[in-house]
Design an enzyme around this catalytic site. Structure first.
Site, mmCIF file in Angstrom:
data_model
loop_
_atom_site.group_PDB
_atom_site.id
_atom_site.type_symbol
_atom_site.label_atom_id
_atom_site.label_comp_id
_atom_site.label_asym_id
_atom_site.label_seq_id
_atom_site.Cartn_x
_atom_site.Cartn_y
_atom_site.Cartn_z
ATOM 1 N N VAL B 13 0.836 -1.208 0.000
ATOM 2 C CA VAL B 13 0.000 0.000 0.000
ATOM 3 C C VAL B 13 0.868 1.255 0.000
ATOM 4 O O VAL B 13 0.557 2.237 -0.678
ATOM 5 C CB VAL B 13 -0.961 -0.017 1.211
ATOM 6 N N GLU B 126 -9.736 6.382 5.640
ATOM 7 C CA GLU B 126 -10.592 5.847 4.571
ATOM 8 C C GLU B 126 -10.184 4.427 4.179
ATOM 9 O O GLU B 126 -11.023 3.586 3.881
ATOM 10 C CB GLU B 126 -10.516 6.765 3.346
ATOM 11 N N ILE B 133 -13.087 1.701 -1.679
ATOM 12 C CA ILE B 133 -14.459 2.217 -1.704
ATOM 13 C C ILE B 133 -14.577 3.430 -0.791
ATOM 14 O O ILE B 133 -14.268 3.339 0.388
ATOM 15 C CB ILE B 133 -15.462 1.152 -1.210
ATOM 16 N N ASP B 198 -11.322 -9.592 11.442
ATOM 17 C CA ASP B 198 -11.082 -8.431 10.588
ATOM 18 C C ASP B 198 -12.401 -7.683 10.337
ATOM 19 O O ASP B 198 -12.468 -6.450 10.427
ATOM 20 C CB ASP B 198 -10.475 -8.926 9.261
ATOM 21 N N LYS B 202 -13.687 -3.794 11.433
ATOM 22 C CA LYS B 202 -14.228 -2.840 10.457
ATOM 23 C C LYS B 202 -15.628 -2.361 10.850
ATOM 24 O O LYS B 202 -15.951 -1.179 10.713
ATOM 25 C CB LYS B 202 -14.235 -3.473 9.067
ATOM 26 N N GLY B 307 -6.198 -4.712 -2.092
ATOM 27 C CA GLY B 307 -5.323 -4.587 -3.253
ATOM 28 C C GLY B 307 -4.543 -3.288 -3.218
ATOM 29 O O GLY B 307 -4.985 -2.299 -2.641
#
Lengths: 439, 439
Positions: B13, B126, B133, B198, B202, B307
């Site tokens: 990332v 974000e 998204i 996970d 979130k 990703g």
């Protein structure tokens, strides 16, 4: 100190917006700092389903946009004039503007944003596209770091409702339009919706934000859904597609180098969408906007495209954004530089490719003499003009007329239309009832 | 003057983020005003696929978070420590923080946001939920005027990939997990994903933003997908459902008055989703978050949940937001009040209902003696505990054992579990291989 809002118009969306602002419990705490200070209406006598003191109402809209105590003017009267003039006057008076008026923004956005930048105020328009779906704010903020390649939307609820019912019931356009009008899903004069004009306004706005340039509305190719027949929907389904009215803004790709060019495709037309595509399952009055960019890939925003609640949510969220900006300023607004993600600063006009240059897949339905060799002749004619065919289906009809459905590979519009003209002139082709684009 | 960014971590990332910032052409013009000033890495010798001058690299991460020239610290090293301490130190030094670290935010968000508010800086995240998204920014800004009723998400790509393949191939969990690991879609230690941890991180973050209160991670009920069998997926499909790992945050409704209560349901579990529901068609590694509120109704955000590109897009968009804020300040940052839509100011903890109080629909699969009256006995037992049944399907199996699948109406978890305990103890019920919730 409360942020003072002047509402122009108290119709469906205006009433919904006022309801949110007057009932802040359970919403963002800042909502309670926003005051509906003045409301401009056509008639003071009309009974209203909302508790606003009578002395805040006026029929003099000019008085609101020039009232020194008003911070934000919210334009919800619709139509081109006096909406445009009132917004301009509000901007010149140093007021921020929130609007749901896609028609004015698509036609006079350049004038309004130039004036707003000079005055150091914001013009926000989340409600202009996609009803309540947050798409304008994400395009301006969260997606701005991407190189946007395409924005593809189902942005008109009326036509999506009609096409969905045609799909589900097998009905014809005229019948279902009449029923949609009776049910209130389509206007008495449905032109703006069914001829694609409303979608054209919206894609012009989305393209301007996505590609950072101004758009001439006349550059948007616009084709409505009146000519989509029950037969086409049925054939499309058989081939694995659904028909949707898509609004498309796409950066052109150089066919040889495959690099993104500095010109756009802008088009609204009924389109065969593969049934596994994310937009294919967006049905009824729902809207969805698919954004493709580098490096994000595909993201989609989905929700109700119209209605009091959703549209009021979008309007109120713009007001909240301005209120938050005002609250975070330690000095007078005019002395502050603008936030470059809320302002609209681009000046140039985007280059738009003519439709004849565009490369696309096509669906075409032909009526032909039911005789041996017709398919060969069709294939030959397309081949002569470099139109490569993906599939041909022939269905025997009646009275010696066969129906042939052709789906092409990606071909240039120019070559395709030339081949089609030749076929139309051929003796064995009786007629070409439909030509549609394929995503 | 450029906004100076210090990157902590240059893995997938981090590299993606640097690539965006170093190649601004075609992105928002403000991207070219952002400078990757320093990069903290574990090893200086590792060859890297990116053009950053060698003197900007350091292995001393502390030196970056205390460097007076740095405006924004971007934490992309992951894990709890030293990520948490570095972010806190950066905040105390008056630097804004951008992070993709859902684990730290879900556990130490209160500490970080309290420190950030005291220091007058922003902590943006974000990328912590839903990859690229845009969902955090819309929740904070565009949707804030709504009374949020529920946030329901498919927020873990690994489990969605596994469940989608189980659905498409009819395969078993263990086989497809192993294949997903071989293909790189699941970690060697898949615990955090397949056990729902996970997703719990979130939904804690999403709930905090949606409902404007802090969340204790231990209040989130968490059940993974290890026990979901091929048989359950097949039965669910027959009944018109697909099985998805949903993360749900929902404001409780008073069963008698139907009014929203000031307490939440917070839960992660495999769920039967009706196949016409917007979340049902979200497949593979894609994520989607459905937000329901008043007056907006339902909106959904859909896209790649992980990703390099998508996650980097989210990180870079947070940096862009901070850069825009800095550019629009005419005075020193610390002298400015914070923007209430970017800051996270709520202090109280949300009340969360115990699972036994929650009302839900259930799917249960029973193995029973294949003898007359068993269905009646099952129905009677549920009925005795006020568990109303929507459908019962009995499938003859083998060796005198019948398989019974029951779907209930909305019932209280407490009543349902009591009835189930009674059934488990009954002589004619051999076993209860699966119990799943139904949306």
């Amino acid at each position: 100190m409360a942020v003072k809002v002047g509402l122009l118009g108290l119709g469906t969306v205006g009433t919904g917006t006022a309801k949110i602002l007057l009932d802040p419990t359970g919403r963002h705490p800042l909502v309670s700092d926003i005051e509906v200070a003045r409301v401009g209406v056509r008639s003071l006598d009309k009974p209203r389903d909302i508790e606003i003191a009578a002395d805040r109402f006026t029929t003099d809209l000019e008085a609101i946009v020039t009232d020194p105590s008003i911070d934000v003017v919210v334009e919800l009267i619709g139509g081109l004039e006096p909406a445009r003039s009132l917004m301009l006057k509000a901007i010149h008076q140093g007021k921020h503007v929130v609007t749901a008026n896609k028609a004015v923004i698509a036609r006079y956005g350049d004038e309004l944003f130039t004036a707003a930048n000079e005055a150091g105020v914001y013009v926000l328009l989340e409600a202009a596209v996609g009803g309540g779906i947050p798409v304008i704010q994400p395009l301006k903020q969260a997606l701005g770091v991407n190189r946007i390649q395409a924005v593809t939307g189902i942005v008109n609820g009326t036509t999506n409702y009609i096409l969905t019912r045609m799909q589900e019931e097998g009905g014809d356009f005229e019948t279902i339009l009449a029923d949609a009008q009776a049910l209130g899903y389509a206007e008495a004069d449905p032109t703006a919706d069914v001829d694609g004009l409303d979608a054209a306004d919206k894609i012009a706005i989305l393209a301007s934000l996505a590609f950072g340039g101004r758009i001439k509305l006349s550059d948007v190719y616009c084709e409505g859904i009146r000519h989509v027949s029950a037969a086409d929907i049925a054939y499309a389904e058989r081939l694995g597609f659904v028909i949707k009215l898509l609004a498309i803004a796409r950066r052109d790709i150089c066919p040889t180098s495959n690099e993104a060019l500095d010109q756009l495709q802008l088009r609204v037309h009924p389109t065969l969408v593969p049934d596994h595509h994310p937009l294919a399952s967006v049905n009824g009055i729902y809207n969805a906007i698919l954004v493709e960019g580098e490096p994000i890939g595909q993201v989609m925003f989905f929700g109700p495209g119209a209605g009091e609640g959703p549209t009021a949510s979008a309007v109120a969220s713009d007001i909240l954004n301005i209120a938050a900006t005002l609250k975070s300023q330690s000095v007078a607004a005019k002395a502050e530089p603008q936030n470059p993600l809320l302002a609209c600063t681009h000046q140039h006009y985007c280059q738009v490719s003519p439709m004849t240059d565009i490369v696309s897949r096509f669906y075409v339905r032909l009526l032909a003499a039911d005789q041996p060799g017709v398919i060969g002749q069709v294939g030959l004619c397309f081949g002569n003009h470099e139109v490569s065919i993906e599939s041909v289906v022939q269905i025997d009809l009646h009275d010696g007329i066969g129906e042939i459905v052709v789906v092409t590979h990606e071909v240039s519009e120019r070559n395709f239309q030339t081949a089609l003209d030749e076929l139309r002139a051929s003796a064995s082709i009786r007629s070409v009832p439909s030509v549609l684009r394929v995503l």
